[in-house]
Design an enzyme around this catalytic site. Structure first.
Site, PDB file in Angstrom:
ATOM      1  N   VAL A  13       0.821  -1.216   0.000  1.00  0.00           N
ATOM      2  CA  VAL A  13       0.000   0.000   0.000  1.00  0.00           C
ATOM      3  C   VAL A  13       0.854   1.264   0.000  1.00  0.00           C
ATOM      4  O   VAL A  13       0.611   2.193  -0.780  1.00  0.00           O
ATOM      5  CB  VAL A  13      -0.956  -0.005   1.213  1.00  0.00           C
ATOM      6  CG1 VAL A  13      -1.698   1.331   1.302  1.00  0.00           C
ATOM      7  CG2 VAL A  13      -1.959  -1.145   1.087  1.00  0.00           C
ATOM      8  N   GLY A  15       3.978   1.690  -0.989  1.00  0.00           N
ATOM      9  CA  GLY A  15       4.690   1.823  -2.249  1.00  0.00           C
ATOM     10  C   GLY A  15       3.784   2.308  -3.371  1.00  0.00           C
ATOM     11  O   GLY A  15       4.145   3.206  -4.140  1.00  0.00           O
ATOM     12  N   VAL A  75      10.290  -2.006   0.815  1.00  0.00           N
ATOM     13  CA  VAL A  75      10.083  -3.395   1.220  1.00  0.00           C
ATOM     14  C   VAL A  75      10.287  -3.501   2.723  1.00  0.00           C
ATOM     15  O   VAL A  75      10.739  -2.557   3.374  1.00  0.00           O
ATOM     16  CB  VAL A  75      11.038  -4.358   0.479  1.00  0.00           C
ATOM     17  CG1 VAL A  75      10.835  -4.257  -1.029  1.00  0.00           C
ATOM     18  CG2 VAL A  75      12.490  -4.082   0.837  1.00  0.00           C
ATOM     19  N   ASN A 103      10.960   1.385   7.568  1.00  0.00           N
ATOM     20  CA  ASN A 103      11.315   1.657   8.968  1.00  0.00           C
ATOM     21  C   ASN A 103      12.549   0.850   9.352  1.00  0.00           C
ATOM     22  O   ASN A 103      12.504  -0.001  10.246  1.00  0.00           O
ATOM     23  CB  ASN A 103      10.151   1.328   9.897  1.00  0.00           C
ATOM     24  CG  ASN A 103       9.121   2.447   9.948  1.00  0.00           C
ATOM     25  OD1 ASN A 103       9.458   3.612   9.806  1.00  0.00           O
ATOM     26  ND2 ASN A 103       7.872   2.088  10.146  1.00  0.00           N
ATOM     27  N   GLY A 131       1.277   7.182   7.099  1.00  0.00           N
ATOM     28  CA  GLY A 131       0.408   6.079   6.719  1.00  0.00           C
ATOM     29  C   GLY A 131       0.066   6.122   5.245  1.00  0.00           C
ATOM     30  O   GLY A 131       0.673   6.858   4.460  1.00  0.00           O
ATOM     31  N   LYS A 183      13.123   9.200  12.462  1.00  0.00           N
ATOM     32  CA  LYS A 183      11.834   8.510  12.260  1.00  0.00           C
ATOM     33  C   LYS A 183      11.560   7.541  13.405  1.00  0.00           C
ATOM     34  O   LYS A 183      10.421   7.391  13.865  1.00  0.00           O
ATOM     35  CB  LYS A 183      11.849   7.767  10.923  1.00  0.00           C
ATOM     36  CG  LYS A 183      10.583   6.916  10.636  1.00  0.00           C
ATOM     37  CD  LYS A 183       9.312   7.736  10.717  1.00  0.00           C
ATOM     38  CE  LYS A 183       8.124   7.058  10.051  1.00  0.00           C
ATOM     39  NZ  LYS A 183       7.784   5.747  10.601  1.00  0.00           N
ATOM     40  N   HIS A 186      10.419   9.608  16.279  1.00  0.00           N
ATOM     41  CA  HIS A 186       9.054  10.024  15.922  1.00  0.00           C
ATOM     42  C   HIS A 186       8.068   8.930  16.308  1.00  0.00           C
ATOM     43  O   HIS A 186       7.029   9.188  16.929  1.00  0.00           O
ATOM     44  CB  HIS A 186       8.979  10.306  14.418  1.00  0.00           C
ATOM     45  CG  HIS A 186       7.585  10.362  13.859  1.00  0.00           C
ATOM     46  ND1 HIS A 186       6.819   9.229  13.643  1.00  0.00           N
ATOM     47  CD2 HIS A 186       6.819  11.413  13.455  1.00  0.00           C
ATOM     48  CE1 HIS A 186       5.647   9.569  13.151  1.00  0.00           C
ATOM     49  NE2 HIS A 186       5.624  10.888  13.020  1.00  0.00           N
ATOM     50  N   LYS A 262       5.416  -2.958  15.753  1.00  0.00           N
ATOM     51  CA  LYS A 262       6.364  -3.407  14.734  1.00  0.00           C
ATOM     52  C   LYS A 262       7.813  -3.244  15.136  1.00  0.00           C
ATOM     53  O   LYS A 262       8.707  -3.602  14.379  1.00  0.00           O
ATOM     54  CB  LYS A 262       6.088  -2.676  13.416  1.00  0.00           C
ATOM     55  CG  LYS A 262       4.759  -3.073  12.781  1.00  0.00           C
ATOM     56  CD  LYS A 262       4.605  -2.476  11.388  1.00  0.00           C
ATOM     57  CE  LYS A 262       3.342  -2.981  10.714  1.00  0.00           C
ATOM     58  NZ  LYS A 262       3.172  -2.406   9.348  1.00  0.00           N
TER      59      LYS A 262
END
Length: 476
Positions: A13, A15, A75, A103, A131, A183, A186, A262
């Site tokens: 999604v 990408g 990826v 990430n 997102g 990030k 964040h 994650k």
């Protein structure tokens, strides 16, 4: 064959949406996905009629791009990124640019930057927040790595990023793994923010008995304030208004109370421990997600372990306002911890981070975008060496004006048996930071007694060790 301006690998999604965003902003795109059926589906539906070219082998993908090639890899972090890099390297030429938009752990980005630069390639590790909606309509972008590569990419990145009143939500973050480190932090702040909002919800629901309609009204009102206006409060309001069409109940109350993660929040906590920076609010948020996964054990324990039976007897509207104030104070502490961690990492890793500029690019597109980021931006613009956000005049006064309400909320939670680990951690952080003396003098005395670790004194210079047992026996 016309060569494309930009290449993208990975059509999940994020990408797909980034490819559409790039193309919409005037750049032709080549795409490649390991599973060709995914490429076919994308081309037949969302990419139909656009300046997007499908390729089905790495060789064809690389050959379709104008030089220097600019390739965004979307990826899964870890081994899949390394696998894509190894697959592409023999096909690339000096000066080509690879961008990892996932990430990734910042240490991996440091390694990849060094390895690729040694072979004449340029590498950017870029945090992407917002997102799927942000990816499509404008995310917050945090690129770090080879500085000249960012200069090459800047015309594209400034167009696809979210746009706010003072510019696009993208800036060159710093060398090596700086972009992915920022990030990561964040996301740590995001963990803290989400946990604080969840605790506010729990208090209003469990202490006051508010239903989803009342919760919607409260959060909608909070979202109109300068203090709490934010993306996360906004979507929380939206969640409370959603009624499950099958059961006609509030959908949020039908969702299992187990939160996934994650890893970026955990990485943030681990990095903070390694750097010696306290981030208790984010740590509490990570722990809360872990604790939520023990669902069956918690259900069993609830049948044996009883909490207080105290009921709330105060004024409802006053308590709602107190929860609002406690949430704001706790959010300030959470952001203060995140900025302190970024400052420490900047010194340790040579990132040379601009905290005011980082605050600015978080104003739009990203998950933690909030109205009060303008105030954070100003605080660090006014004093780039500010040691802690709590000392910025406006934030300092905000907490001093609200701390009574904050303490009342944490006290009420304890009396009614409602866990508020992030509220409590934020208050503890504030109280610890404002104290000129902590009880760790006793801790250091204990360390010296059992391990001869020595100690410093407040009344004289030097390093000291005491034979504690001998002194004790002499007194006896």
């Amino acid at each position: 064959m016309t060569l494309q301006d930009f290449g993208l690998i990975g059509l999940a999604v994020m990408g797909e949406n980034l490819a559409l965003n790039i193309e919409r902003n005037g750049f032709s795109v080549s795409v490649y996905n390991r599973t060709s059926s995914r490429t076919d589906e994308f081309m037949a539906e969302r990419a139909k009629g656009r300046q997007i070219q499908a390729t089905y082998t790495p060789e064809a993908f690389v050959a379709s791009l104008a030089r220097p090639r600019r390739i965004l890899v979307m990826v899964k972090a870890g081994a899949p990124v390394d696998a894509v890099i190894q697959q592409l390297k023999p096909l690339l030429e000096t000066g080509d640019i690879l961008i990892d938009g996932g990430n990734s752990l910042f240490g991996d980005t440091v390694r990849r930057t060094q390895e690729l630069e040694a072979e004449g390639l340029r590498f950017i590790g870029m945090g992407v927040s917002g997102g799927e909606e942000g990816a499509l309509n404008g995310p917050s972008l945090m690129p770090g790595g080879t500085a000249e590569a960012y200069t090459e990419l800047e015309p594209i990145l400034v167009k696809i990023a979210a746009q706010v009143d003072d510019g696009p939500c993208v800036t060159y973050i710093g060398p090596g793994g700086a972009g992915h480190y920022v990030k990561m932090v964040h996301n740590g702040i995001e963990y803290g923010d989400m946990q604080l909002i969840a605790e506010a919800y729990d208090l209003l629901k469990s202490v006051l008995g508010f239903d989803h309609r009342q919760l919607h009204d409260v959060f909608a009102a909070w979202n109109k304030t300068d203090e709490l206006n934010s993306f996360l409060i906004e979507i929380t309001t939206q969640i409370f208004s959603y009624v499950d069409p099958e059961t006609h109940q509030a959908l949020v109350e039908l969702i299992l109370d187990e939160a996934g993660q994650k890893g970026t929040g955990r990485w943030t906590v681990m990095s903070a421990l390694e750097l010696g920076v306290p981030i208790p609010t984010m740590t509490a948020a990570v722990n809360a997600r872990i604790a939520s996964s023990y669902k069956a054990e918690r259900v069993a324990a609830s049948k044996q372990l009883q909490g207080p039976v105290a009921k709330f007897e105060g004024d409802v509207s006053t308590f709602v306002d107190q929860v609002r104030d406690a949430l704001y104070c706790s959010k300030i502490c959470s952001y203060a911890q995140g900025m302190a961690l970024l400052s420490a990492a900047s010194k340790e890793f040579g990132f040379n981070l601009n905290l005011s500029e980082i605050s600015r690019i978080w104003k739009g597109g990203c998950i933690i975008r909030a109205g009060f980021l303008d105030k954070i931006k100003k605080a660090f613009a006014d004093d780039p060496a500010l040691p802690n956000l709590l000392l910025a005049p406006e934030f300092k006064q905000s907490i001093l004006d609200r701390q009574s309400a904050w303490r009342e909320v944490v006290s009420t939670a304890a009396k009614t048996g409602i866990p508020v680990p992030a509220f409590s951690a934020s208050l503890d952080y504030f109280d610890t930071y404002r104290r000129d003396r902590l009880p760790q003098n006793l801790t250091q005395a204990q360390r010296d007694l059992f391990g001869a670790h020595t100690y410093l004194r407040v009344d004289r210079e030097g390093v000291f060790h005491t034979e504690w047992q001998e002194v004790q026996e002499a007194k006896v």
